[in-house]
Scaffold this motif. Structure first.
Motif, mmCIF file in Angstrom:
data_model
loop_
_atom_site.group_PDB
_atom_site.id
_atom_site.type_symbol
_atom_site.label_atom_id
_atom_site.label_comp_id
_atom_site.label_asym_id
_atom_site.label_seq_id
_atom_site.Cartn_x
_atom_site.Cartn_y
_atom_site.Cartn_z
ATOM 1 N N MET A 1 0.838 -1.195 0.000
ATOM 2 C CA MET A 1 0.000 0.000 0.000
ATOM 3 C C MET A 1 0.876 1.249 0.000
ATOM 4 S SD MET A 1 -3.132 0.980 -0.138
ATOM 5 C CE MET A 1 -3.796 -0.684 0.082
ATOM 6 N N ARG A 2 0.550 2.198 -0.861
ATOM 7 C CA ARG A 2 1.269 3.466 -0.932
ATOM 8 C C ARG A 2 0.390 4.575 -0.371
ATOM 9 N NH1 ARG A 2 2.567 4.931 -6.530
ATOM 10 N NH2 ARG A 2 0.643 3.854 -7.104
ATOM 11 N N PHE A 3 1.039 5.648 0.122
ATOM 12 C CA PHE A 3 0.284 6.683 0.820
ATOM 13 C C PHE A 3 0.662 8.078 0.340
ATOM 14 C CE2 PHE A 3 0.387 3.051 3.724
ATOM 15 C CZ PHE A 3 -0.973 2.875 3.928
ATOM 16 N N SER A 4 -0.338 8.955 0.370
ATOM 17 C CA SER A 4 -0.196 10.357 0.012
ATOM 18 C C SER A 4 -0.431 11.201 1.260
ATOM 19 C CB SER A 4 -1.219 10.713 -1.071
ATOM 20 O OG SER A 4 -1.294 12.119 -1.265
ATOM 21 N N ALA A 5 0.424 12.176 1.491
ATOM 22 C CA ALA A 5 0.281 13.083 2.638
ATOM 23 C C ALA A 5 -0.634 14.239 2.259
ATOM 24 C CB ALA A 5 1.640 13.615 3.067
ATOM 25 N N ASN A 6 -1.738 14.381 2.979
ATOM 26 C CA ASN A 6 -2.598 15.535 2.753
ATOM 27 C C ASN A 6 -2.039 16.717 3.526
ATOM 28 O OD1 ASN A 6 -4.866 17.484 3.234
ATOM 29 N ND2 ASN A 6 -5.868 16.064 1.830
ATOM 30 N N TYR A 214 -7.218 -4.058 7.889
ATOM 31 C CA TYR A 214 -8.169 -4.832 7.083
ATOM 32 C C TYR A 214 -8.610 -4.034 5.856
ATOM 33 C CZ TYR A 214 -12.305 -7.380 5.625
ATOM 34 O OH TYR A 214 -13.228 -8.067 4.881
ATOM 35 N N VAL A 215 -8.797 -2.717 5.998
ATOM 36 C CA VAL A 215 -9.150 -1.887 4.851
ATOM 37 C C VAL A 215 -8.062 -1.954 3.791
ATOM 38 C CG1 VAL A 215 -9.624 0.473 4.075
ATOM 39 C CG2 VAL A 215 -10.606 -0.351 6.221
ATOM 40 N N TRP A 216 -6.767 -1.939 4.218
ATOM 41 C CA TRP A 216 -5.679 -2.068 3.235
ATOM 42 C C TRP A 216 -5.822 -3.390 2.475
ATOM 43 C CZ3 TRP A 216 -5.504 2.485 4.467
ATOM 44 C CH2 TRP A 216 -4.899 3.064 5.582
ATOM 45 N N GLU A 217 -6.124 -4.471 3.204
ATOM 46 C CA GLU A 217 -6.269 -5.779 2.556
ATOM 47 C C GLU A 217 -7.393 -5.751 1.520
ATOM 48 O OE1 GLU A 217 -6.838 -8.812 5.447
ATOM 49 O OE2 GLU A 217 -5.008 -8.333 6.569
ATOM 50 N N VAL A 218 -8.508 -5.129 1.876
ATOM 51 C CA VAL A 218 -9.640 -5.058 0.953
ATOM 52 C C VAL A 218 -9.268 -4.243 -0.285
ATOM 53 C CG1 VAL A 218 -11.980 -4.153 0.657
ATOM 54 C CG2 VAL A 218 -11.378 -5.406 2.741
ATOM 55 N N LEU A 219 -8.621 -3.106 -0.088
ATOM 56 C CA LEU A 219 -8.219 -2.284 -1.226
ATOM 57 C C LEU A 219 -7.268 -3.043 -2.153
ATOM 58 C CD1 LEU A 219 -7.710 1.166 0.531
ATOM 59 C CD2 LEU A 219 -9.410 0.649 -1.232
ATOM 60 N N GLU A 220 -6.332 -3.748 -1.580
ATOM 61 C CA GLU A 220 -5.408 -4.523 -2.411
ATOM 62 C C GLU A 220 -6.144 -5.622 -3.166
ATOM 63 O OE1 GLU A 220 -2.378 -5.713 0.319
ATOM 64 O OE2 GLU A 220 -1.253 -3.837 0.117
ATOM 65 N N ARG A 221 -7.082 -6.288 -2.489
ATOM 66 C CA ARG A 221 -7.854 -7.338 -3.161
ATOM 67 C C ARG A 221 -8.678 -6.763 -4.307
ATOM 68 N NH1 ARG A 221 -12.970 -8.681 -2.113
ATOM 69 N NH2 ARG A 221 -12.958 -7.855 0.020
#
Length: 245
Positions: A1-6, A214-221
């Protein structure tokens, strides 16, 4: 998972170019902002070039004091289009990929018609950029026109432009609707950006009622491969809140 800083919230004490550099030093993959218009676009572009970070998105202007966007305000079409033009020009100068068109405080059929008209204008004016709309919760933004993902989904269908997408902010969606991961699954075809914060305090996504691992897992799936926006309010120094990454 990659992230953007707001950078509307993270490193908000720094000038925007310095905040971009801080985000790069902290290991973020991208940045995004709220209202950058007080900073010359060339200075932001230089910091982006220096760090190699892309700017994912920015917002249209809020408007007058007490306003929170213009696009759904009946009788303010000229102002709404001017705000879109300003945002698109800044996005062009900084190679920003998306513009969030803010609806504002309004309700009713006239507001709906105004919003749709402005969105059609924005989408036609920038076919090479993503136009985003974002439902906001009624605790933080009481009276905001766009409240739910269902309302946003219907507007996206009505406008009918391929570059109009949903900004799925998990914080706002959880407060208004819940059923987070099923909504991600169903709405994925119209989602253009995902943002996160803890619920209900809007802090770092490492506590509260949402299980973000768990949200990261769902997004990746689901095949989401763009950076997820960290749009949370740090409790103290931003660096001290980054353990979740």
């Amino acid at each position: 998972m990659r992230f953007s800083a707001n950078l509307g919230f993270l490193w908000s004490e720094l000038a925007l170019p310095d905040a971009i550099r801080a985000a790069a030093a902290a290991g973020f993959d991208a940045v995004e902002c709220h209202w950058p218009y007080g900073v010359p676009a060339k200075d932001v572009a230089a910091a982006l070039h220096q760090t190699g970070l892309p700017m994912l998105g920015l917002n249209t202007a809020r408007g007058r004091t007490g306003e929170n966007g213009l696009s759904a305000l009946p009788g303010r079409g000229d102002d709404a289009r001017a705000a879109v033009d300003q945002a698109l020009a800044y996005a062009q100068a900084t190679d920003t990929g998306a513009v969030h068109v803010m609806a504002g405080f309004a309700s009713g059929d006239a507001a709906h018609a105004a919003f749709v008209e402005t969105l059609r204008y924005a989408c036609a004016a920038a076919p090479d950029r993503t136009i985003l709309i974002e439902p906001l919760n009624h605790y933080d933004a009481p009276g905001y026109f766009l409240k739910t993902t269902a309302q946003a989904e219907a507007i996206i269908a009505e406008v009918g432009a391929p570059n109009l997408k949903l900004m799925f902010d998990c914080y706002h969606v959880q407060l208004m609707e819940g059923d987070m991961t099923r909504r991600l699954e169903r709405l994925m075809p119209v989602i253009g950006h995902v943002q996160v914060a803890s619920v209900p305090d809007r802090g770092a996504p490492d506590h509260g009622e949402l299980n973000y691992p768990y949200v990261w897992e769902v997004l990746e799936r689901l095949g989401w491969d763009a950076p997820v926006g960290a749009e949370y309010k740090p409790n103290g120094d931003t660096e001290a809140t980054l353990g979740w990454m």
